[in-house]
Design an enzyme around this catalytic site. Structure first.
Site, PDB file in Angstrom:
ATOM      1  N   SER A  14      -0.544  -8.047 -13.107  1.00  0.00           N
ATOM      2  CA  SER A  14      -0.047  -9.431 -13.126  1.00  0.00           C
ATOM      3  C   SER A  14      -0.961 -10.361 -12.330  1.00  0.00           C
ATOM      4  O   SER A  14      -1.193 -11.508 -12.721  1.00  0.00           O
ATOM      5  CB  SER A  14       1.399  -9.505 -12.622  1.00  0.00           C
ATOM      6  OG  SER A  14       1.469  -9.324 -11.235  1.00  0.00           O
ATOM      7  N   ASN A  15      -1.517  -9.871 -11.231  1.00  0.00           N
ATOM      8  CA  ASN A  15      -2.445 -10.716 -10.457  1.00  0.00           C
ATOM      9  C   ASN A  15      -3.761 -10.924 -11.196  1.00  0.00           C
ATOM     10  O   ASN A  15      -4.314 -12.029 -11.209  1.00  0.00           O
ATOM     11  CB  ASN A  15      -2.694 -10.113  -9.075  1.00  0.00           C
ATOM     12  CG  ASN A  15      -1.560 -10.416  -8.130  1.00  0.00           C
ATOM     13  OD1 ASN A  15      -1.414 -11.535  -7.656  1.00  0.00           O
ATOM     14  ND2 ASN A  15      -0.700  -9.429  -7.879  1.00  0.00           N
ATOM     15  N   MET A  96      -5.604   0.421  -6.520  1.00  0.00           N
ATOM     16  CA  MET A  96      -4.834   1.328  -5.664  1.00  0.00           C
ATOM     17  C   MET A  96      -5.657   2.435  -5.000  1.00  0.00           C
ATOM     18  O   MET A  96      -5.088   3.423  -4.553  1.00  0.00           O
ATOM     19  CB  MET A  96      -3.672   1.940  -6.468  1.00  0.00           C
ATOM     20  CG  MET A  96      -2.691   0.907  -7.016  1.00  0.00           C
ATOM     21  SD  MET A  96      -2.125  -0.306  -5.806  1.00  0.00           S
ATOM     22  CE  MET A  96      -0.965   0.702  -4.891  1.00  0.00           C
ATOM     23  N   ASN A 113      -8.891  -8.926  -1.003  1.00  0.00           N
ATOM     24  CA  ASN A 113      -7.706  -8.153  -1.412  1.00  0.00           C
ATOM     25  C   ASN A 113      -6.438  -8.971  -1.193  1.00  0.00           C
ATOM     26  O   ASN A 113      -6.392  -9.837  -0.322  1.00  0.00           O
ATOM     27  CB  ASN A 113      -7.634  -6.857  -0.578  1.00  0.00           C
ATOM     28  CG  ASN A 113      -6.488  -5.966  -1.014  1.00  0.00           C
ATOM     29  OD1 ASN A 113      -6.237  -5.792  -2.207  1.00  0.00           O
ATOM     30  ND2 ASN A 113      -5.769  -5.407  -0.056  1.00  0.00           N
ATOM     31  N   HIS A 115      -2.342  -8.400  -0.341  1.00  0.00           N
ATOM     32  CA  HIS A 115      -1.428  -7.369   0.163  1.00  0.00           C
ATOM     33  C   HIS A 115      -0.019  -7.964   0.260  1.00  0.00           C
ATOM     34  O   HIS A 115       0.159  -9.063   0.788  1.00  0.00           O
ATOM     35  CB  HIS A 115      -1.902  -6.878   1.540  1.00  0.00           C
ATOM     36  CG  HIS A 115      -1.056  -5.763   2.056  1.00  0.00           C
ATOM     37  ND1 HIS A 115      -1.197  -4.461   1.630  1.00  0.00           N
ATOM     38  CD2 HIS A 115      -0.024  -5.767   2.939  1.00  0.00           C
ATOM     39  CE1 HIS A 115      -0.296  -3.704   2.233  1.00  0.00           C
ATOM     40  NE2 HIS A 115       0.422  -4.476   3.035  1.00  0.00           N
TER      41      HIS A 115
END
Ligand code: GRF
Length: 202
Positions: A14-15, A96, A113, A115
């Site tokens: 989705s990102n 991941m 990144n 988070h």
């Protein structure tokens, strides 16, 4: 000057899709960013089909990396792609796996990144569930540069997400994702300005 991005993703995407929609599909006003390629370490990750559908001319590479013994080969091939496309920024969007210290040290302030917690709280996997189970009243999202220490690089931006009494892990997850989609493109634009991340407040 135009900056080339590569997106690394392992899962749902989705990102990755949100960034593609912002910086690739809707190019108006985003002419400084080119998404050169998407790399996944998982052959059947949903992100792959989604990218193909949304942006058929973005190159997609699948480089197997599920166990540690595959990391060297993954990083070697990734390094070749980075050279080929003259990549300026490596964007982790639900990637991941942990990149090696050697690899990360070659790209200072170039690997970014996202988070799903307010770092330094709840580092590592299952951050949303950990925050929910801990009972914190506020959690959030952090975008940061990647260094050799996991989830500990300089923070580019953060946003708070409140946890209500009526929330479940599922509803919290949905709120976190919504916030991620809002702040990741903003954080990338901040990174492109070259601003010192320790001083930047949005
Ligand atoms: C996101 O919650 C992100 O913060 C974390 O992994 C998740 C990826 O979700 N690093 P998606 O694949 O982008 O939907």
């Amino acid at each position: 000057m135009k900056k080339n991005f590569i997106i690394l993703a392992s899962g749902n995407g989705s990102n990755a899709l949100n960034l593609i929609n912002k910086f690739y599909t809707d190019k108006n006003g985003c002419g400084d960013i080119e998404i050169a390629a998407v790399v996944s370490n998982i052959a059947d990750a949903p992100v792959i089909e989604k990218v193909k559908k949304t942006a058929p001319d973005i190159s997609i590479f699948v480089i197997p990396f599920t166990v540690l013994s595959e990391r060297d080969a993954f990083e070697k091939e990734l390094g070749d792609i980075i050279k080929k496309y003259k990549v300026d920024y490596i964007i982790l969007a639900g990637f991941m796996k942990i990149l090696s210290k050697e690899f990360v040290s070659k790209f200072p302030y170039q690997i970014i990144n996202i988070h799903p917690s307010l770092l330094p709280a709840f580092k590592g996997r299952e951050a949303i569930k950990k925050a929910f189970e801990y009972g914190v009243k506020y959690t959030g999202v952090t975008v940061h540069y990647v260094t050799s220490e996991i989830d500990a690089g300089p923070i580019i931006c953060q946003e708070i997400v409140g946890i209500d009494d009526s929330d479940t892990v599922g509803t919290l997850e949905a709120k976190i994702h919504k916030t991620e989609h809002k702040i990741y493109p903003v954080a990338i634009e901040i990174a492109l300005t070259g601003a010192d991340p320790r001083r930047r407040v949005i």
